[in-house]
Design an enzyme around this catalytic site. Structure first.
Site, short mmCIF file in Angstrom:
data_model
loop_
_atom_site.label_atom_id
_atom_site.label_comp_id
_atom_site.label_asym_id
_atom_site.label_seq_id
_atom_site.Cartn_x
_atom_site.Cartn_y
_atom_site.Cartn_z
N GLU A 260 1.13 -0.43 -5.15
CA GLU A 260 0.19 0.65 -5.40
C GLU A 260 1.03 1.92 -5.47
OE1 GLU A 260 -3.50 3.18 -3.50
OE2 GLU A 260 -1.86 2.42 -2.28
N ASP B 125 0.82 -1.20 0.00
CA ASP B 125 0.00 0.00 0.00
C ASP B 125 0.86 1.26 0.00
OD1 ASP B 125 -2.65 1.36 0.47
OD2 ASP B 125 -1.63 1.97 2.30
#
EC number: 2.4.1.18
Length: 732
Positions: free
Chosen positions: A462, A409
């Site tokens: 990401e 993330d």
């Protein structure tokens, strides 16, 4: 009263002792003529010393003037022995225990201890202390890294959460250790840390705890009940394949809100086995991606503010239950990706923040160590123990839970020192730039560790910027991720789809531009949870037009996504056109499947997944030779046409997508080969609640030049629809 080490005893009594083994337990007496036992039990009224394996009384201990300190001596004994303590409390109750201070850390063979497996040596480790050839004492060996602490005690159910009772020992390496006999599986505990300032900090959760309770206790829980017997051997020993040449359609989901019971309680891990696994299998997804399942205190963070990277969230069951869910997915040939959050952590008082009274895990300067966007702390990637903590955690999930992929993330926030900061709010690197060299080194080391030790596993970034080489190997100076989310494709294509078809002719480049950089990275095309929350609306509400046109637009977009190069990711609910924005507090609107439009979108999603799995020409997502434009400049009609090729180029297909409500009965399109083309997907078909405009299913090419090719077909192009035609060989 015998002479004892008064300075150390004083430290024990006042809970700031770093060497309890220097004064507690059996010691050589001051006159060196025998042995002396010192026990610190502040709640005790009297203590009797018993033999380790019988009720034989070895001594009755003497209470010192310091309440809670008891001593006994054996003047003529020079051979250390093991013993138990029968402790009588002021209420008259007696409890027998094995004194932990007869087992120094030197008693044990140090567990495996290197950067990729720290979890095997820190935290709460089930341990047997060997007394003799026939007797060993079961218990738990606690270890916690707190180098700036003045003292550390382990507190829990076994000592009434009294920080005076079990002071831990440090040998100077920053790790505090103590073996506590008889502490078994399921025991709650925390660490009581006294900072160098003398302040006792709020009780800390074990950074390596494998179970953590929810609010209000947030207690760590010993976790030794490894009862799950893995049955996914066929999956974990499957041949290693090139993932870039195989279809990957990912179903992203939040376990707590995918489907709920009538009382609005989420399904447990075990209940998800019966409901989620067959659903994902039937729908044709190759992988699931789970929003963070590491423990987190605040429901509204969805798991992206974790306190407990080694603990499966207890909201849905135990670690063994979660293993059973992963196992069931694997036996259904479904891979498991988990969202993993090394970019930041919250400042909750029971967590890592200011852990031992100093900034052990976060950067000390808030210009580098505080995320203004998320109000959370940033790991100090310049500290070796922080890097080892995180890399060991990644390995832990791959090894202990058979996780197949880690989606990392917020990578952009790690790469850039000025991420979400204004001028003057960040500290440049040594070269005056905005790249965080320490985070870059960490990410490279992470990916090297994963791919070297677990070649069937992969990582996904990401990452929302144009940082070069995110999914390139480290030997090519890349970050080493296996894949990167294509945020540019997502933003451009959604912006295009939200426009009225009347105006799309002026924005054709929003769709065609993605192919300029489509093969610069190994991309995943994501329509993730972030696109259906915070006022962005669900996918169906983004689409313009009346109800029919909204669903037709969504079907056309779905086709565009599946025909476009790149692995696929869709958030739960997208597959049936969820109506409301996603909320973590309620179930998806499964009742919508009773409505034809939603039922049809559900059927289309299933068919696209299976088409993607079975159509060889769509598998090569990351090679330029897999794609060829036929027409990207027909902006007047808002039509895109391109060819997709298999690796050997012996199979190819033709994709045509019309982004306007205007059908075309005779739309000439150039084709790569002469022969016949068969329609294998038409999103306007009546079974998808389309208009059923195109009735022809097979086309034979004509020797008429078009789009720079010698042969072409005259195609029926439906309104707001995507077509895929497979080349099936020479004409009859």
């Amino acid at each position: 009263m015998p002479t004892i080490k008064n300075a150390l005893i004083n430290d024990v009594i006042h809970t700031h002792c770093s060497d309890p083994f220097g004064c507690l337990g059996l010691q050589v007496s001051a006159d060196k003529k025998g042995l002396q036992l010192s026990v610190w039990q502040p709640a005790a009224a009297s203590i009797t010393v018993l033999a380790i394996a019988s009720d034989k009384v070895l001594a009755t201990m003497t209470a010192s003037p310091n309440k809670g300190l008891f001593t006994a001596e054996w003047p003529d004994c020079h051979t250390p022995f093991h013993y138990r303590l029968a402790i009588t409390y002021s209420d008259g109750n007696t409890h027998t225990l094995v004194d932990p201070y007869q087992f120094s850390d030197a008693t044990f063979t140090d567990p495996e201890h290197h950067q990729a497996s720290l979890y095997k040596s820190q935290g709460a480790i089930k341990t047997d202390a060997v007394v003799n050839e026939t007797l060993s004492i079961q218990g738990t060996r606690f270890a916690v890294y707190a180098p700036a602490a003045r003292s550390v005690s382990v507190v829990g159910d076994f000592n009434g959460w009294d920080g005076r009772t079990h002071p831990m020992s440090s040998n100077g390496d920053g790790i505090w250790r103590l073996f506590v006999p008889d502490v078994q599986h399921g025991t709650r505990y925390k660490f009581e840390i006294r900072a160098r300032s003398g302040d006792v900090l709020p009780h800390r959760t074990d950074p390596y705890a494998q179970r953590i309770e929810q609010y209000p206790s947030f207690a760590s829980v010993t976790c030794f009940d490894h009862k799950h017997q893995w049955q996914d051997n066929d999956w974990v020993t499957r041949p290693i394949v090139d993932l870039y040449e195989h279809p990957m359609s990912i179903y992203e989901l939040h376990l707590g809100s995918w489907r709920r019971k009538e009382d609005n309680q989420p399904l447990s891990y075990l209940e998800l086995i019966d409901e989620l696994v067959p659903y994902v299998k039937e729908m044709g997804y190759t992988h699931v991606e789970l929003l963070p399942i590491t423990e987190y205190p605040f429901d509204g963070s969805w798991g992206y503010q974790p306190v407990g990277l080694y603990a499966v969230t207890s909201r849905f069951g135990t670690p063994e239950d979660f293993k059973a869910l992963v196992d069931a997915l694997h036996r259904a040939n479904i891979g498991v990706i988990m969202d993993w959050v090394p970019a930041h952590f919250p400042a909750d008082s029971h967590g890592l923040a200011n852990f031992d009274g100093s900034k052990q895990y976060e950067y000390p300067d808030p210009k580098k160590g505080w995320h203004p966007e998320w109000n959370s702390l940033i790991y100090d990637f310049g500290k070796e123990h922080v890097v080892n903590y995180l890399i060991s955690n990644a390995v832990y999930w791959l090894e202990e839970f058979h996780i197949d992929g880690l989606r990392v993330d917020a990578v952009a926030s790690m790469l850039y020192l000025d991420y979400s900061r204004e001028d003057g709010e960040w500290i440049p690197n040594k070269d005056g730039g905005n790249h965080n060299y320490e985070a870059i080194d960490f990410l490279r080391r992470l990916n090297e560790t994963v791919y070297l030790n677990h070649p069937r596993c992969f990582t996904v970034a990401e990452e929302s910027t144009a940082f070069p080489g995110v999914s390139k190997p480290t030997y090519m100076n890349g970050l080493g991720f296996g894949f990167k989310w294509n945020m540019g494709w997502m933003n451009d294509s959604l912006a295009y789809m939200q426009k009225d078809p009347l105006y799309r002719q002026h924005h054709q480049g929003d769709l065609s531009f993605s192919m300029v950089y489509a093969f610069d990275e190994q991309f995943v095309l994501p329509i993730s949870h972030d696109e259906v929350v915070h006022g962005k609306g669900s996918m169906i509400t983004k689409m313009p037009g009346d109800t029919w046109q909204k669903f037709a637009n969504l079907r056309a977009f779905s086709a565009y996504m599946y025909f476009h190069p790149g692995k696929k990711l869709n958030f739960m609910g997208n597959e049936f056109a969820q109506g409301q924005e996603w909320s973590h507090e309620r179930s998806l609107d499964w009742h919508l499947l009773e409505i034809d439009f939603h039922k049809a979108q559900h059927a289309l999603s299933k068919d696209l997944n299976h088409l993607y799995q079975n159509e060889a020409s769509l598998h090569l997502d990351h090679a330029p030779q897999s794609f060829e434009w036929i027409s990207h400049d027909d902006s007047a009609n808002s039509i895109l046409a391109f060819a997709r090729y298999s690796k050997s180029r012996d199979a190819h297909s033709l994709a045509v997508i019309n982004f306007t409500p205007m059908p075309h009965g005779q739309y000439r399109i150039g084709v790569p080969n002469a022969g016949r083309y068969q329609v294998v997907m038409d999103t306007d078909a009546s079974q998808y609640t389309g208009s059923g405009f195109a009735t022809q299913t097979t086309y034979e090419t004509q020797a008429i030049g078009s789009h720079g090719r010698t042969h072409s077909i005259e195609l029926q192009v439906p309104p707001l629809a995507g077509l895929l035609l497979r080349w099936i060989g020479d004409a009859i």
